[in-house]
Design a protein around this motif. Structure first.
Motif, PDB file in Angstrom:
ATOM      1  N   GLY A   7       0.934  -1.105  -0.146  1.00  0.00           N
ATOM      2  CA  GLY A   7      -0.039   0.017  -0.056  1.00  0.00           C
ATOM      3  C   GLY A   7       0.937   1.261  -0.093  1.00  0.00           C
ATOM      4  N   ILE A   8       2.361   1.230   0.158  1.00  0.00           N
ATOM      5  CA  ILE A   8       2.760   2.369   0.197  1.00  0.00           C
ATOM      6  C   ILE A   8       3.269   2.705  -1.429  1.00  0.00           C
ATOM      7  CG2 ILE A   8       5.107   3.184   0.769  1.00  0.00           C
ATOM      8  CD1 ILE A   8       3.820   2.864   3.144  1.00  0.00           C
ATOM      9  N   ARG A   9       3.226   3.987  -1.498  1.00  0.00           N
ATOM     10  CA  ARG A   9       3.574   4.506  -2.844  1.00  0.00           C
ATOM     11  C   ARG A   9       4.785   5.549  -2.842  1.00  0.00           C
ATOM     12  NH1 ARG A   9       1.962   7.181  -6.716  1.00  0.00           N
ATOM     13  NH2 ARG A   9       0.227   8.554  -5.832  1.00  0.00           N
ATOM     14  N   ILE A  10       5.589   5.575  -3.617  1.00  0.00           N
ATOM     15  CA  ILE A  10       6.912   6.429  -3.488  1.00  0.00           C
ATOM     16  C   ILE A  10       6.925   7.443  -4.727  1.00  0.00           C
ATOM     17  CG2 ILE A  10       9.334   6.413  -3.598  1.00  0.00           C
ATOM     18  CD1 ILE A  10       8.401   5.412  -0.956  1.00  0.00           C
ATOM     19  N   ILE A  11       7.185   8.553  -4.419  1.00  0.00           N
ATOM     20  CA  ILE A  11       7.362   9.782  -5.469  1.00  0.00           C
ATOM     21  C   ILE A  11       8.827  10.055  -5.555  1.00  0.00           C
ATOM     22  CG2 ILE A  11       6.714  12.033  -6.030  1.00  0.00           C
ATOM     23  CD1 ILE A  11       4.364  11.540  -4.231  1.00  0.00           C
ATOM     24  N   ARG A  12       9.373   9.880  -6.482  1.00  0.00           N
ATOM     25  CA  ARG A  12      10.942  10.260  -6.692  1.00  0.00           C
ATOM     26  C   ARG A  12      10.971  11.363  -7.010  1.00  0.00           C
ATOM     27  NH1 ARG A  12      15.796   6.129  -8.416  1.00  0.00           N
ATOM     28  NH2 ARG A  12      17.372   7.822  -7.995  1.00  0.00           N
TER      29      ARG A  12
END
Ligand SMILES: C[S@@+](CC[C@H](N)C(=O)[O-])C[C@H]1O[C@@H](n2cnc3c(N)ncnc32)[C@H](O)[C@@H]1O
Length: 227
Positions: A7-12
């Motif tokens: 469920g974790i989303r990452i923005i780079r």
């Protein structure tokens, strides 16, 4: 890339990875005081904080950590409160390094230092040390150097480190403790005594071994995750 909890989303953004918060925007944290003058951070640590607040010696600090970590090669290392990346001074560059901090300005400096030092694909997450986005059990070693007193509730930090280390994994920490603060300086954050830290460590499922080192207000300890 390090495996994340479901469920974790990452923005780079550049070298930094942010957690996606509400509305899909990068999560920001209340700025830590060091972030405002991150370009001055290393100068202030060596010229003001170490001699004036901690009453210790920065080179001795690096030496004790380098000695403790001398045999660490080819491991997955997590650091809580990476700051500007001082761990390049005492870690071998053949380790896989994952740095975390709430201060993007300091983390950007850390990213440059780790890349320059030749670490293979280091990762940097803007995240709080008491609530990390990583899957359970992915690290051999966790470091928390001069940061534990700033990261929320210490019990929560120990529980999180316990979750993230493999069985037998090691937690190496350097933190000011009130009973060693001979200068009686004002040290920011929440300070716990060695006895309190040892108790919390053991309750969280670690052994607790102070390292023999006298360096101003600092306690150095090693905690090993029990089965
Ligand atoms: C004194 S600096 C130490 C930095 C570095 N480890 C060093 O030895 O130079 C403390 C660091 O803790 C970070 N910090 C403060 N609150 C934090 C939190 N809740 N989670 C993670 N890092 C935090 C600050 O941004 C800062 O980089």
């Amino acid at each position: 890339m390090t495996k994340l909890k479901p469920g974790i989303r990452i923005i780079r953004k550049g070298e930094l990875r942010y957690l996606a918060g509400s509305g899909g925007r990068p999560m920001q944290f209340k700025p830590w005081l060091g972030d405002c003058f991150s370009f001055l951070y290393d100068f202030l640590m060596s010229k003001s904080v170490f001699p004036g607040k901690i009453g210790g010696d920065l080179q001795k600090h690096y030496s004790v950590l380098a000695r403790e970590l001398a045999g660490v090669h080819g491991r997955r290392i997590l650091e809580l409160g990476t700051g500007s990346g001082s761990a390049v001074n005492f870690l071998h560059s053949d380790n896989e390094y994952v740095g975390t901090d709430i201060s993007p300005g300091l983390l950007k400096r850390a990213a440059k230092r780790f890349l320059r030092a030749g670490f293979p694909a280091p990762e940097f997450y803007v995240a709080s040390g008491d609530d990390l986005p990583f899957e359970t059990g992915g690290f051999n070693l966790c470091l928390c150097i001069l940061s534990l007193n700033f990261i929320g509730k210490v019990e929560k930090v120990f529980q999180e480190v316990h979750r993230l280390l493999i069985s037998g994994g090691m937690f190496v920490c350097s933190v000011p403790v009130p009973e060693r603060n001979r200068l009686r300086s004002t040290i920011r954050g929440v300070l716990h005594s060695e006895k309190e830290l040892g108790g919390m460590c053991r309750e969280s499922g670690f052994t607790f071994e102070p390292l023999p080192c006298d360096n101003g207000a600092l306690l150095y300890f090693r905690a090993t995750k029990q089965d």
